[in-house]
Design a protein around this motif. Structure first.
Motif, PDB file in Angstrom:
ATOM      1  N   MET A  40      15.506  35.138  19.356  1.00 54.01           N
ATOM      2  CA  MET A  40      16.328  36.279  19.782  1.00 54.01           C
ATOM      3  C   MET A  40      17.233  36.723  18.640  1.00 54.01           C
ATOM      4  O   MET A  40      17.409  37.919  18.397  1.00 54.01           O
ATOM      5  N   ARG A  41      17.811  35.761  17.925  1.00 55.63           N
ATOM      6  CA  ARG A  41      18.666  36.108  16.783  1.00 55.63           C
ATOM      7  C   ARG A  41      17.853  36.716  15.656  1.00 55.63           C
ATOM      8  O   ARG A  41      18.315  37.630  14.978  1.00 55.63           O
ATOM      9  N   VAL A  42      16.652  36.201  15.443  1.00 56.20           N
ATOM     10  CA  VAL A  42      15.785  36.768  14.407  1.00 56.20           C
ATOM     11  C   VAL A  42      15.498  38.233  14.739  1.00 56.20           C
ATOM     12  O   VAL A  42      15.569  39.094  13.858  1.00 56.20           O
ATOM     13  N   LEU A  43      15.179  38.516  15.991  1.00 59.81           N
ATOM     14  CA  LEU A  43      14.919  39.898  16.385  1.00 59.81           C
ATOM     15  C   LEU A  43      16.159  40.763  16.220  1.00 59.81           C
ATOM     16  O   LEU A  43      16.085  41.899  15.767  1.00 59.81           O
ATOM     17  N   ARG A  44      17.309  40.195  16.585  1.00 56.77           N
ATOM     18  CA  ARG A  44      18.545  40.973  16.530  1.00 56.77           C
ATOM     19  C   ARG A  44      18.973  41.266  15.095  1.00 56.77           C
ATOM     20  O   ARG A  44      19.472  42.343  14.788  1.00 56.77           O
ATOM     21  N   LYS A  47      17.109  42.887  10.214  1.00 50.86           N
ATOM     22  CA  LYS A  47      17.432  43.761   9.083  1.00 50.86           C
ATOM     23  C   LYS A  47      18.088  42.984   7.942  1.00 50.86           C
ATOM     24  O   LYS A  47      18.113  43.455   6.818  1.00 50.86           O
ATOM     25  N   ASN A  48      18.620  41.801   8.242  1.00 48.74           N
ATOM     26  CA  ASN A  48      19.257  40.983   7.207  1.00 48.74           C
ATOM     27  C   ASN A  48      18.234  40.249   6.338  1.00 48.74           C
ATOM     28  O   ASN A  48      18.592  39.737   5.285  1.00 48.74           O
ATOM     29  N   TYR A  49      16.997  40.169   6.796  1.00 46.24           N
ATOM     30  CA  TYR A  49      15.969  39.458   6.036  1.00 46.24           C
ATOM     31  C   TYR A  49      15.540  40.296   4.845  1.00 46.24           C
ATOM     32  O   TYR A  49      15.238  41.477   4.968  1.00 46.24           O
ATOM     33  N   SER A  50      15.522  39.666   3.681  1.00 43.55           N
ATOM     34  CA  SER A  50      15.063  40.333   2.463  1.00 43.55           C
ATOM     35  C   SER A  50      13.563  40.098   2.334  1.00 43.55           C
ATOM     36  O   SER A  50      13.128  38.966   2.111  1.00 43.55           O
ATOM     37  N   LYS A  51      12.799  41.164   2.481  1.00 42.81           N
ATOM     38  CA  LYS A  51      11.347  41.046   2.418  1.00 42.81           C
ATOM     39  C   LYS A  51      10.936  40.443   1.084  1.00 42.81           C
ATOM     40  O   LYS A  51      11.446  40.804   0.041  1.00 42.81           O
ATOM     41  N   GLY A  52      10.030  39.481   1.166  1.00 43.51           N
ATOM     42  CA  GLY A  52       9.560  38.806  -0.030  1.00 43.51           C
ATOM     43  C   GLY A  52      10.259  37.476  -0.264  1.00 43.51           C
ATOM     44  O   GLY A  52       9.822  36.682  -1.081  1.00 43.51           O
ATOM     45  N   LEU A  55      10.761  33.389   4.327  1.00 48.67           N
ATOM     46  CA  LEU A  55      10.944  33.715   5.740  1.00 48.67           C
ATOM     47  C   LEU A  55      11.265  32.473   6.558  1.00 48.67           C
ATOM     48  O   LEU A  55      12.210  32.470   7.353  1.00 48.67           O
ATOM     49  N   LEU A  56      10.497  31.404   6.387  1.00 48.27           N
ATOM     50  CA  LEU A  56      10.737  30.193   7.176  1.00 48.27           C
ATOM     51  C   LEU A  56      12.096  29.582   6.855  1.00 48.27           C
ATOM     52  O   LEU A  56      12.778  29.091   7.750  1.00 48.27           O
ATOM     53  N   GLY A  57      12.509  29.625   5.620  1.00 44.52           N
ATOM     54  CA  GLY A  57      13.829  29.130   5.249  1.00 44.52           C
ATOM     55  C   GLY A  57      14.920  29.911   5.953  1.00 44.52           C
ATOM     56  O   GLY A  57      15.912  29.346   6.434  1.00 44.52           O
ATOM     57  N   TRP A  58      14.749  31.232   6.024  1.00 42.71           N
ATOM     58  CA  TRP A  58      15.707  32.096   6.707  1.00 42.71           C
ATOM     59  C   TRP A  58      15.756  31.768   8.192  1.00 42.71           C
ATOM     60  O   TRP A  58      16.828  31.622   8.770  1.00 42.71           O
ATOM     61  N   VAL A  59      14.588  31.610   8.812  1.00 43.08           N
ATOM     62  CA  VAL A  59      14.528  31.295  10.243  1.00 43.08           C
ATOM     63  C   VAL A  59      15.081  29.896  10.507  1.00 43.08           C
ATOM     64  O   VAL A  59      15.800  29.677  11.477  1.00 43.08           O
ATOM     65  N   TYR A  60      14.774  28.924   9.627  1.00 48.50           N
ATOM     66  CA  TYR A  60      15.310  27.567   9.776  1.00 48.50           C
ATOM     67  C   TYR A  60      16.837  27.584   9.723  1.00 48.50           C
ATOM     68  O   TYR A  60      17.505  26.875  10.472  1.00 48.50           O
ATOM     69  N   THR A  61      17.386  28.386   8.828  1.00 44.43           N
ATOM     70  CA  THR A  61      18.842  28.486   8.712  1.00 44.43           C
ATOM     71  C   THR A  61      19.436  29.038  10.002  1.00 44.43           C
ATOM     72  O   THR A  61      20.465  28.547  10.486  1.00 44.43           O
TER      73      THR A  61
END
Length: 169
Positions: A40-44, A47-52, A55-61
């Protein structure tokens, strides 16, 4: 980034993410709840995710942050329950009045709508457990500005809900 990206890139890792959540919670059901909160937070905040970037590190955090926030909330609730002594406090012995709660929630919602967006957004993010620096990065403002806006939102809420007694800001 759109929902297709999230579905194609994030949800394909749901089993891996569930295993990671199990390492935190040590329980299947709690792990599923943690994964759901994380997604839910990932969906919300997609826009904070920097493409490239990782991704998994960002989601794990995000998952780790969700888990730690849940632990803090649980500790606060446990401390409150432990320190509440109904025999000494007549307020705690009274049965909850559901209509009174409904009126409070209606008033609270009206008051929340009066708080300007620039104060409300950082306040809600902080309430959800985000750190000041995370909010500052998301809003692209200095950390001091975030703290000031949260304090201002608290003061506005306290002022507008003063009829409900002594609220601490």
């Amino acid at each position: 980034m759109n929902n297709d990206f999230i579905i194609k890139e994030v949800l394909v890792h749901s089993q891996t993410l569930l295993q990671y959540a199990k390492r935190f919670t040590k329980d299947e059901t709690d792990a599923q709840d943690l994964l759901q909160n994380t997604l839910m937070r990932v969906l919300r905040y997609h826009k904070n995710y920097s493409k490239g970037s990782n991704l998994l590190g960002w989601v794990y955090t995000i998952m780790r942050s969700c888990f730690l926030n849940d632990c803090r909330k649980q500790n606060l609730m446990n401390n409150f329950i432990k320190n509440a002594n109904p025999e000494n406090d007549p307020e705690l012995r009274l049965t909850n009045n559901k209509s009174e709660n409904r009126f409070f929630m209606e008033d609270f919602q009206k008051v929340m709508e009066t708080v300007p967006e620039k104060f409300l957004t950082p306040f809600l993010m902080h309430f959800e457990g985000f750190r000041y620096y995370e909010i500052a990065e998301h809003l692209n403002v200095p950390e001091g500005t975030v703290k000031t806006r949260i304090r201002t939102a608290r003061k506005l809420l306290k002022k507008n809900l003063s009829s409900y007694g002594n609220l601490k800001a």
